[in-house]
Write a protein that holds these residues in place. Structure first.
Motif, PDB file in Angstrom:
ATOM      1  N   THR A   2       1.290  -1.374   0.453  1.00 53.76           N
ATOM      2  CA  THR A   2      -0.032   0.080  -0.013  1.00 53.76           C
ATOM      3  C   THR A   2       0.943   1.229  -0.420  1.00 53.76           C
ATOM      4  OG1 THR A   2      -0.005  -0.280   2.503  1.00 53.76           O
ATOM      5  CG2 THR A   2      -1.391  -1.033   1.570  1.00 53.76           C
ATOM      6  N   VAL A   3       0.234   2.120  -1.030  1.00 58.27           N
ATOM      7  CA  VAL A   3       1.310   3.400  -0.846  1.00 58.27           C
ATOM      8  C   VAL A   3       0.315   4.726  -0.736  1.00 58.27           C
ATOM      9  CG1 VAL A   3       2.817   2.521  -2.258  1.00 58.27           C
ATOM     10  CG2 VAL A   3       0.508   3.941  -3.568  1.00 58.27           C
ATOM     11  N   HIS A   4       0.984   5.895  -0.761  1.00 56.93           N
ATOM     12  CA  HIS A   4       0.359   6.848  -0.640  1.00 56.93           C
ATOM     13  C   HIS A   4       1.154   8.378  -1.347  1.00 56.93           C
ATOM     14  CE1 HIS A   4       2.561   7.429   3.149  1.00 56.93           C
ATOM     15  NE2 HIS A   4       2.914   8.535   2.713  1.00 56.93           N
ATOM     16  N   LEU A   5       0.335   8.706  -1.844  1.00 61.05           N
ATOM     17  CA  LEU A   5       1.384   9.699  -2.207  1.00 61.05           C
ATOM     18  C   LEU A   5       1.414  11.405  -1.415  1.00 61.05           C
ATOM     19  CD1 LEU A   5      -1.324  10.910  -5.542  1.00 61.05           C
ATOM     20  CD2 LEU A   5       0.571   9.209  -5.431  1.00 61.05           C
ATOM     21  N   GLU A   6       2.716  12.062  -1.558  1.00 62.59           N
ATOM     22  CA  GLU A   6       3.255  12.965  -0.851  1.00 62.59           C
ATOM     23  C   GLU A   6       3.815  14.438  -1.629  1.00 62.59           C
ATOM     24  OE1 GLU A   6       6.318  12.081   2.131  1.00 62.59           O
ATOM     25  OE2 GLU A   6       5.151  10.596   2.973  1.00 62.59           O
ATOM     26  N   SER A   7       2.815  15.667  -1.313  1.00 62.56           N
ATOM     27  CA  SER A   7       3.911  16.600  -2.095  1.00 62.56           C
ATOM     28  C   SER A   7       5.657  16.849  -2.259  1.00 62.56           C
ATOM     29  CB  SER A   7       3.004  18.208  -1.484  1.00 62.56           C
ATOM     30  OG  SER A   7       1.686  18.314  -1.399  1.00 62.56           O
ATOM     31  N   GLY A  30      14.678   8.866 -24.146  1.00 58.66           N
ATOM     32  CA  GLY A  30      15.539   9.304 -24.203  1.00 58.66           C
ATOM     33  C   GLY A  30      17.029   9.326 -23.759  1.00 58.66           C
ATOM     34  N   GLY A  31      17.233   8.646 -22.694  1.00 56.48           N
ATOM     35  CA  GLY A  31      18.429   8.364 -21.920  1.00 56.48           C
ATOM     36  C   GLY A  31      18.048   9.336 -20.810  1.00 56.48           C
ATOM     37  N   ILE A  32      18.970   9.027 -20.498  1.00 53.44           N
ATOM     38  CA  ILE A  32      19.359   9.252 -18.670  1.00 53.44           C
ATOM     39  C   ILE A  32      19.291  11.336 -19.195  1.00 53.44           C
ATOM     40  CG2 ILE A  32      20.041   7.727 -17.128  1.00 53.44           C
ATOM     41  CD1 ILE A  32      22.874   8.847 -17.494  1.00 53.44           C
ATOM     42  N   GLU A  33      19.221  12.002 -17.499  1.00 56.39           N
ATOM     43  CA  GLU A  33      19.416  13.244 -17.423  1.00 56.39           C
ATOM     44  C   GLU A  33      21.076  13.346 -16.827  1.00 56.39           C
ATOM     45  OE1 GLU A  33      16.225  15.402 -15.496  1.00 56.39           O
ATOM     46  OE2 GLU A  33      14.612  14.702 -18.113  1.00 56.39           O
ATOM     47  N   SER A  34      21.728  14.561 -17.154  1.00 56.55           N
ATOM     48  CA  SER A  34      22.716  14.418 -16.566  1.00 56.55           C
ATOM     49  C   SER A  34      22.186  15.088 -14.707  1.00 56.55           C
ATOM     50  CB  SER A  34      23.682  16.086 -16.893  1.00 56.55           C
ATOM     51  OG  SER A  34      22.544  17.095 -16.812  1.00 56.55           O
ATOM     52  N   PRO A  35      23.298  15.357 -14.327  1.00 55.51           N
ATOM     53  CA  PRO A  35      23.174  15.526 -12.777  1.00 55.51           C
ATOM     54  C   PRO A  35      22.653  17.665 -12.489  1.00 55.51           C
ATOM     55  CG  PRO A  35      25.273  14.424 -12.711  1.00 55.51           C
ATOM     56  CD  PRO A  35      24.766  14.623 -14.264  1.00 55.51           C
ATOM     57  N   ASP A  36      23.089  18.131 -13.206  1.00 51.22           N
ATOM     58  CA  ASP A  36      22.824  19.689 -13.983  1.00 51.22           C
ATOM     59  C   ASP A  36      21.274  19.502 -14.259  1.00 51.22           C
ATOM     60  OD1 ASP A  36      24.989  20.617 -13.109  1.00 51.22           O
ATOM     61  OD2 ASP A  36      25.369  20.617 -15.406  1.00 51.22           O
ATOM     62  N   LYS A  37      20.721  18.633 -14.637  1.00 52.79           N
ATOM     63  CA  LYS A  37      19.411  18.608 -15.276  1.00 52.79           C
ATOM     64  C   LYS A  37      18.604  18.167 -14.478  1.00 52.79           C
ATOM     65  CE  LYS A  37      19.277  20.331 -20.041  1.00 52.79           C
ATOM     66  NZ  LYS A  37      18.387  21.275 -19.969  1.00 52.79           N
ATOM     67  N   LEU A  38      18.706  17.585 -13.924  1.00 55.53           N
ATOM     68  CA  LEU A  38      18.633  16.605 -12.489  1.00 55.53           C
ATOM     69  C   LEU A  38      17.933  17.785 -11.441  1.00 55.53           C
ATOM     70  CD1 LEU A  38      19.974  13.042 -11.966  1.00 55.53           C
ATOM     71  CD2 LEU A  38      17.663  13.973 -13.319  1.00 55.53           C
ATOM     72  N   ALA A  39      19.068  18.608 -10.947  1.00 57.27           N
ATOM     73  CA  ALA A  39      19.131  18.760 -10.009  1.00 57.27           C
ATOM     74  C   ALA A  39      17.979  20.704 -10.898  1.00 57.27           C
ATOM     75  CB  ALA A  39      20.107  19.922  -9.981  1.00 57.27           C
ATOM     76  N   GLU A  40      18.174  20.720 -12.085  1.00 61.37           N
ATOM     77  CA  GLU A  40      16.911  22.381 -12.600  1.00 61.37           C
ATOM     78  C   GLU A  40      16.142  21.526 -12.060  1.00 61.37           C
ATOM     79  OE1 GLU A  40      17.701  22.485 -16.830  1.00 61.37           O
ATOM     80  OE2 GLU A  40      19.562  22.991 -15.563  1.00 61.37           O
ATOM     81  N   ARG A  41      15.365  19.940 -12.740  1.00 61.79           N
ATOM     82  CA  ARG A  41      14.054  19.718 -12.640  1.00 61.79           C
ATOM     83  C   ARG A  41      13.431  19.521 -11.327  1.00 61.79           C
ATOM     84  NH1 ARG A  41      10.932  16.662 -15.960  1.00 61.79           N
ATOM     85  NH2 ARG A  41      12.696  16.160 -17.496  1.00 61.79           N
ATOM     86  N   GLN A  42      14.070  19.304 -10.016  1.00 67.11           N
ATOM     87  CA  GLN A  42      13.923  18.889  -8.811  1.00 67.11           C
ATOM     88  C   GLN A  42      13.158  20.947  -8.383  1.00 67.11           C
ATOM     89  OE1 GLN A  42      13.604  17.480  -5.813  1.00 67.11           O
ATOM     90  NE2 GLN A  42      13.732  19.242  -5.092  1.00 67.11           N
ATOM     91  N   ALA A  43      14.098  21.788  -8.206  1.00 64.54           N
ATOM     92  CA  ALA A  43      13.830  22.837  -8.188  1.00 64.54           C
ATOM     93  C   ALA A  43      12.856  22.829  -8.581  1.00 64.54           C
ATOM     94  CB  ALA A  43      14.799  23.411  -8.950  1.00 64.54           C
ATOM     95  N   ARG A  44      12.464  22.597  -9.853  1.00 70.76           N
ATOM     96  CA  ARG A  44      10.561  23.009 -10.728  1.00 70.76           C
ATOM     97  C   ARG A  44       9.459  22.061 -10.113  1.00 70.76           C
ATOM     98  NH1 ARG A  44      13.361  21.622 -15.255  1.00 70.76           N
ATOM     99  NH2 ARG A  44      12.470  19.713 -15.992  1.00 70.76           N
ATOM    100  N   ALA A  46       9.785  21.232  -6.846  1.00 66.39           N
ATOM    101  CA  ALA A  46       9.858  21.766  -5.563  1.00 66.39           C
ATOM    102  C   ALA A  46       8.928  22.669  -5.430  1.00 66.39           C
ATOM    103  CB  ALA A  46      11.094  21.665  -4.599  1.00 66.39           C
ATOM    104  N   ALA A  47       8.954  24.202  -7.184  1.00 67.70           N
ATOM    105  CA  ALA A  47       8.239  25.149  -6.614  1.00 67.70           C
ATOM    106  C   ALA A  47       6.957  25.112  -7.230  1.00 67.70           C
ATOM    107  CB  ALA A  47       8.958  25.910  -7.331  1.00 67.70           C
ATOM    108  N   MET A  48       6.451  23.922  -7.506  1.00 63.65           N
ATOM    109  CA  MET A  48       4.628  23.338  -8.153  1.00 63.65           C
ATOM    110  C   MET A  48       4.083  23.941  -7.149  1.00 63.65           C
ATOM    111  SD  MET A  48       5.607  20.458 -11.072  1.00 63.65           S
ATOM    112  CE  MET A  48       3.975  20.597 -11.800  1.00 63.65           C
ATOM    113  N   LYS A  49       3.285  24.250  -6.844  1.00 62.42           N
ATOM    114  CA  LYS A  49       2.538  25.043  -5.484  1.00 62.42           C
ATOM    115  C   LYS A  49       1.209  24.670  -6.420  1.00 62.42           C
ATOM    116  CE  LYS A  49       5.697  24.877  -3.006  1.00 62.42           C
ATOM    117  NZ  LYS A  49       6.607  23.195  -2.075  1.00 62.42           N
ATOM    118  N   ASN A  50       0.816  25.128  -7.730  1.00 61.29           N
ATOM    119  CA  ASN A  50      -0.408  26.102  -7.226  1.00 61.29           C
ATOM    120  C   ASN A  50      -1.180  24.633  -8.258  1.00 61.29           C
ATOM    121  OD1 ASN A  50      -2.756  26.599  -9.011  1.00 61.29           O
ATOM    122  ND2 ASN A  50      -1.550  27.666 -10.269  1.00 61.29           N
TER     123      ASN A  50
END
Length: 167
Positions: A2-7, A30-44, A46-50
């Protein structure tokens, strides 16, 4: 399981590393994302609040508290309509247990009746049998195949699955 979702939180970069950073996980994307791309995606993420614009969630194992992957949705202009697009990634160590299906079921339940958009679309690669099966199980309607450029410079054929959130 069993699982649940967290923001999505500021501490969830490791979820991206075990999914988008895993070559086997990214076979159809299309292949893995670079560490820089992962960090950019992480920031995006985390900023999704709406909720009207879209949100990302981690999928958490209720028994262990371990984060197994992610589900989410975001706004997309598609064929002249404003819709939501959705996607999911469950780390290889947790696949085959119905986690993606259950995580998506919970996401859909959150969107039904309170959504700013009528339709939720998923665009799995035509060769990604597990993701296409999830769409079928959850009641998405297969509309057509389309070619997408993702990531930039790489083209792939995807199925367009649509779910009516008013039903």
């Amino acid at each position: 399981m069993t699982v649940h979702l967290e923001s999505w939180s500021e501490d969830d970069l490791h979820v991206l590393e075990i999914t988008l950073g895993d070559p086997e996980m990214m076979t159809y994307l299309g292949g893995i994302e670079s560490p820089d791309k992962l960090a950019e995606r992480q920031a995006r993420f985390a900023a999704m609040k709406n909720p009207e614009a879209g949100l990302m969630f981690t999928v958490v194992d209720d028994a262990t508290g371990e984060k197994t992957g992610s589900v989410g949705y975001w706004e997309k202009s598609w064929n002249g309509d404003e819709v939501y697009e959705t996607g999911w990634l469950i780390a290889r160590a947790f696949q085959g247990r119905g986690i993606a299906t259950e995580g998506m079921r919970q996401l859909i339940d959150r969107l039904r009746g309170s959504s700013a958009r009528r339709y939720l679309h998923a665009f799995p690669n035509v060769d990604n049998a597990p993701s296409n099966a999830i769409c079928r199980k959850l009641g998405f309607e297969l509309l057509a195949e389309h070619e997408f450029e993702y990531p930039k410079g790489s083209f792939m054929r995807c199925n367009d699955w649509r779910l009516d959130l008013t039903k």
